[in-house]
Write an enzyme that holds these catalytic residues in place. Structure first.
Site, PDB file in Angstrom:
ATOM      1  N   GLU A  80      -3.861   0.633  -5.840  1.00  0.00           N
ATOM      2  CA  GLU A  80      -3.399   1.890  -6.341  1.00  0.00           C
ATOM      3  C   GLU A  80      -2.611   1.912  -7.239  1.00  0.00           C
ATOM      4  O   GLU A  80      -1.621   2.711  -7.066  1.00  0.00           O
ATOM      5  CB  GLU A  80      -3.996   3.149  -5.980  1.00  0.00           C
ATOM      6  N   HIS A 136       0.931  -1.139   0.153  1.00  0.00           N
ATOM      7  CA  HIS A 136       0.093  -0.454  -0.007  1.00  0.00           C
ATOM      8  C   HIS A 136       0.751   0.869   0.274  1.00  0.00           C
ATOM      9  O   HIS A 136       1.108   1.867   1.380  1.00  0.00           O
ATOM     10  CB  HIS A 136      -0.727   0.030   1.171  1.00  0.00           C
TER      11      HIS A 136
END
Ligand code: BGC
Length: 401
Positions: free
Chosen positions: A161, A116
């Site tokens: 992401e 992350h």
């Protein structure tokens, strides 16, 4: 549509966090180094002790389970597990294993994110995702972490992401070459990093499956949904292609695809438009737009039809918890509508469980639970009780309710 929408059996209902944003003292990571160096003026303060969740994770999980959530998405930290190249910390692996078991003991199903935003500083210094062997190195770490997820974990998010990670790679390249970043827009994702991330994702999926074939693997894309002006749909598609769609398409065939939506970009005839003066803004400066989630769901479902979707992040940075409830009510009504239309959504995770380190500052508060910055005392906000209770009733508000 009916006044209420009942969530299907097995639907994931949770909140999300990430290790660097809540654990504190993540000293071996690249972000820690960026913070100490004050890499950009967007870094207003260092993460420091964050929410001290490295030690207080049992309390975080107690709160989430008590509120009614059935799922918790958290990340494990590569820099702690592999502090120097090829040297692994069995203590760190045991720590994250205890978290998986602790979640299960409390009735929370853990969704584990393997990356992350933060990587070990050594990885970034040797070229990061753009390096030809980045996928091998990521797979080696994922293999070392197998004891964490071998049992008790049903969902793994390989990379959070990746599109924003590739944007950060482009930004880092500019900054280390002495350049500066545009004030109001983000650079395009770095192409070599994009290729490296896609390769790393595939390697991670194979590695996870070789140790735990039952685990459902996917990655989570920042949707950057668009609100095109009439007649500007093609410009919106062109805007989204390198920034979002490429990363959605790379997930075709995965067990699931995560989507993360907060706001939408207005698109005019020549591209992105500024946020109108009179529009409501959140504490990140983004336009208040609960319908971002619905737009992201529809764009994602149209881009990769047939791939099950999970909302792995959705939320708002605000000091006004009533606005958080209003925003989330709007987003959930869109979720119910999309599901009623047949979009296969298998879970919803709110960002975030806690007020935490928002990549440069503690000012934008996304949390359902407030955290005192000195004492680390946790105080659930009304939104936490409201959203958690849906985990018990399994009934979503709809636009007509
Ligand atoms: C990230 C989170 C971040 C949130 C709000 C997502 O981009 O995954 O780490 O805090 O959005 O900006």
């Amino acid at each position: 549509m009916d006044d209420f929408f009942t969530l299907p059996e097995g639907f994931l209902w949770g909140a999300s966090t990430s290790a660097h944003q809540i654990e504190g003292s993540n000293t071996g990571s690249d972000w820690w180094a960026f913070e100490q160096a004050g890499l950009t003026d967007r870094i207003e303060e260092p993460s420091g002790d964050a929410c001290d969740s490295f030690h207080r994770w049992p309390e975080d999980m107690d709160l989430l389970a008590g509120l009614g959530f059935t799922d918790y998405r958290f990340s494990i930290e590569w820099a702690r597990i592999e502090p120097s190249p090829g040297r692994f910390s069995s203590e760190a692996v045991a720590h994250y294993r205890r978290m998986v078991e602790g979640a299960r003991e409390r009735g929370l199903r853990p969704m584990v994110t393997l990356h992350h935003f933060t990587a070990p500083l050594w990885f970034t210094e040797r070229g990061g995702w753009a390096a030809p062997d980045s996928g091998d190195l990521f797979a080696r770490y994922v293999e070392a972490a197998a004891p964490v997820y071998g049992e008790g974990v049903d969902h793994i998010c390989t990379i959070n992401e990746p599109n924003m990670v590739a944007v950060m790679a482009a930004a880092l390249r500019t900054l280390t070459a002495g350049g500066s970043l545009p004030a109001t827009s983000l650079p395009l994702p770095d192409e070599a990093a994009t290729e490296g991330l896609v390769r790393a994702h595939r390697r991670a999926v194979d590695t996870v499956k070789s140790y735990a074939p039952h685990v459902r693997t996917g990655w989570s894309v920042a949707n950057q949904a668009c609100r095109p002006e009439p007649g500007c749909e093609e410009q919106a598609a062109a805007y989204l292609h390198p920034r979002v769609s490429v990363f959605l398409e790379a997930a075709r065939g995965d067990d699931w695809l995560g989507l993360q939506a907060y706001t939408r970009t207005r698109i005019g005839p020549s591209g992105p438009l500024p946020i109108p003066q009179d529009a409501e803004r959140t504490l990140t400066g983004w336009e208040y737009d609960p319908q971002a989630l619905g737009a992201a769901l529809r764009h994602t479902a149209a881009t990769v039809p047939g791939t099950p979707l999970i909302v792995t992040e959705n939320g708002i940075a605000t000091a006004d918890d009533d606005r958080r409830i209003a925003y989330t009510t709007g987003a959930l009504a869109d979720l119910a509508e999309a599901m009623a239309e047949g979009v296969d959504v298998q879970g919803y995770f709110h960002w975030s469980a806690l007020d935490n380190y928002e990549w440069g500052s503690y000012r934008p508060t996304f949390g359902l639970i407030a955290v005192d910055r000195k004492t680390f005392v946790r105080t659930p906000k009304p939104s936490a009780a409201w959203l958690g209770a849906i985990g018990r009733t399994r009934v979503l508000p709809t636009a007509s309710s």
